[in-house]
Scaffold this active site. Structure first.
Site, PDB file in Angstrom:
ATOM      1  N   CYS A  78       0.814  -1.226   0.000  1.00 27.58           N
ATOM      2  CA  CYS A  78       0.000   0.000   0.000  1.00 27.58           C
ATOM      3  C   CYS A  78       0.844   1.271   0.000  1.00 27.58           C
ATOM      4  CB  CYS A  78      -0.930   0.007   1.218  1.00 27.58           C
ATOM      5  SG  CYS A  78      -2.072  -1.376   1.264  1.00 27.58           S
ATOM      6  N   GLN A  96      -8.542 -14.790  -7.611  1.00 34.74           N
ATOM      7  CA  GLN A  96      -8.415 -13.338  -7.757  1.00 34.74           C
ATOM      8  C   GLN A  96      -8.661 -12.679  -6.407  1.00 34.74           C
ATOM      9  OE1 GLN A  96      -7.268 -11.942 -10.398  1.00 34.74           O
ATOM     10  NE2 GLN A  96      -7.625 -13.439 -12.025  1.00 34.74           N
ATOM     11  N   GLU A 136      -4.958 -26.175 -17.524  1.00 36.42           N
ATOM     12  CA  GLU A 136      -4.337 -25.681 -16.289  1.00 36.42           C
ATOM     13  C   GLU A 136      -3.324 -26.720 -15.821  1.00 36.42           C
ATOM     14  OE1 GLU A 136      -3.095 -24.216 -12.876  1.00 36.42           O
ATOM     15  OE2 GLU A 136      -4.460 -23.011 -14.091  1.00 36.42           O
ATOM     16  N   CYS A 189      -1.782  -9.606 -14.674  1.00 30.07           N
ATOM     17  CA  CYS A 189      -1.454  -8.757 -13.526  1.00 30.07           C
ATOM     18  C   CYS A 189      -0.099  -8.087 -13.715  1.00 30.07           C
ATOM     19  CB  CYS A 189      -1.468  -9.582 -12.238  1.00 30.07           C
ATOM     20  SG  CYS A 189      -0.256 -10.922 -12.217  1.00 30.07           S
TER      21      CYS A 189
END
Length: 393
Positions: free
Chosen positions: A55, A229, A276, A350
């Site tokens: 953050c 997610q 996957e 991402c």
């Protein structure tokens, strides 16, 4: 600007004037005096800001924050030589993150539980976390007790904590060898805290209830430690972009499918083949598909797409593809797609840098970018999600 050239300081904003002592200690977060603050500066939401390694953009107001995140995608595309009209950032709210990874480490007679300091192995103990769902924050006392029980003196303990529809799922790793007494105590703690499941290095110690998440209304029981997610609303926004773009396709391939984030939703509208590398993730989505009526057929394939990308001649079986790889991206798969006749592609990432590389490969292979959307999922950090939608020109 310094005599040696430009210097960059964390926790500053464009246009601010700061004063740094000549003998200030070197490090990733140097101390400075703020001489002239930006009018866009705001008070950080977290008392751990500046020490905790996450953050690091809490001091930025909404406008510069959103512009910065969008710019990450713009800059990555420009560096890759991709011309793209990047959309506005899709925001996410504070206290919306449903998954966090905490680290615990012994320090003398204490166990510290929290996040790492920036570019450091030092643990910053946390008492609050304004990005996490309230259910996770409320569980911090329990998690400290659990960490005290599980952490040995040789290595840090990791706690992957996920808020599910049926309660918290706690996956511990690197605990070392536990005595039978410690295992029983850990199980008792978990039951008292009413967590859904506690696992240790993929071994389930106790499961009071199946930890369930929903992908577009389809319930899925998560395997221990499986990818998810981080923010449900961001996931839903990504899925909406992907589903709209692939609407009308009859056969869709979902590469790096995880537990079915996209594949299960897409099975409402098309026949889906999910690929996957993690067998438990494939089993979870297959079980969810069997238990849900009204879906079109879903097939699954265990495959390491980094080592064995699906060749272009096999991709001819699909009229649309979605892929959502790890940060390393999907370079090999993108090259096969570029040589294939697949009509539409949704690329989810991402990592703007590897997304830009993969999109460049697709564009050079004859695709055009229909849209490119940045999405916030890692609030107040310098990480950003993005969805690129492409179609054959």
């Amino acid at each position: 600007m310094t005599e040696g050239g430009p210097a960059y300081f964390p926790f500053t904003l464009p246009g601010e004037v700061v004063e740094l002592a000549a003998d200030a200690p070197a490090g990733p977060r140097p101390a400075f005096d703020l001489v002239t603050p930006s009018p866009e500066r705001v008070a950080p939401a977290c008392p751990h800001f500046g020490d905790c390694g996450g953050c690091d953009l809490q001091h930025a107001g909404e406008a510069p924050y959103r512009a910065f995140k969008r710019r990450l995608v713009v800059d990555a595309m420009e560096r890759a030589g991709v011309a793209a009209d990047v959309g506005d950032l899709v925001p996410c709210a504070p206290r919306s993150r449903r998954r966090v990874t905490l680290t615990a480490q012994r320090a003398g007679n204490r166990v510290l539980l929290g996040y790492n300091a920036a570019r450091s192995n030092r643990i910053v103990p946390i008492e609050t976390c304004p990005i996490a769902l309230p259910a996770i924050e409320a569980a911090l006392p329990f998690l400290r007790r659990l960490a005290t029980l599980l952490t040995d003196r040789r290595r840090p303990l990791r706690l992957l904590v996920t808020a599910t529809a049926s309660g918290l799922d706690v996956a511990a790793s690197d605990a070392g060898r536990l005595s039978e007494q410690a295992r029983r105590q850990a199980i008792t703690l978990a039951l008292e805290a009413q967590v859904a499941r506690l696992s240790l290095d993929a071994e389930i110690l106790v499961k009071a209830r199946p930890p369930v998440v929903e992908f577009g209304g389809i319930p899925v029981e998560l395997p221990p430690g499986a990818f998810l997610q981080a923010v449900a609303t961001t996931e839903a926004a990504m899925a909406e972009l992907v589903s709209r773009h692939l609407a009308g396709a009859k056969r869709i391939a979902d590469f790096f499918s995880g537990c079915g984030t996209f594949s299960l939703r897409l099975a409402r509208q098309a026949v889906v083949h999910a690929v996957e590398s993690e067998a438990p993730a494939l089993a979870a989505q297959a079980a969810a598909h069997r238990a849900t009526s009204g879906l079109k057929p879903l097939s699954t394939e265990p495959r390491d797409l980094f080592r064995r990308p699906v060749p272009a001649k096999e991709l001819k079986a699909f009229d649309a593809v979605v892929f959502d790889p790890p940060r390393a991206g999907a370079e090999a798969l993108a090259r096969e797609l570029a040589a294939s006749p697949v009509g539409r592609v949704a690329a989810v990432s991402c990592n703007p840098a590897t997304l830009a590389r993969d999109v460049k490969i697709l564009v050079d292979g004859g695709y055009r970018i229909a849209s490119l959307t940045p999405l916030d999922q890692f609030l107040w950090s310098h990480h950003v999600e993005a969805v690129a939608l492409l179609e054959r020109a």
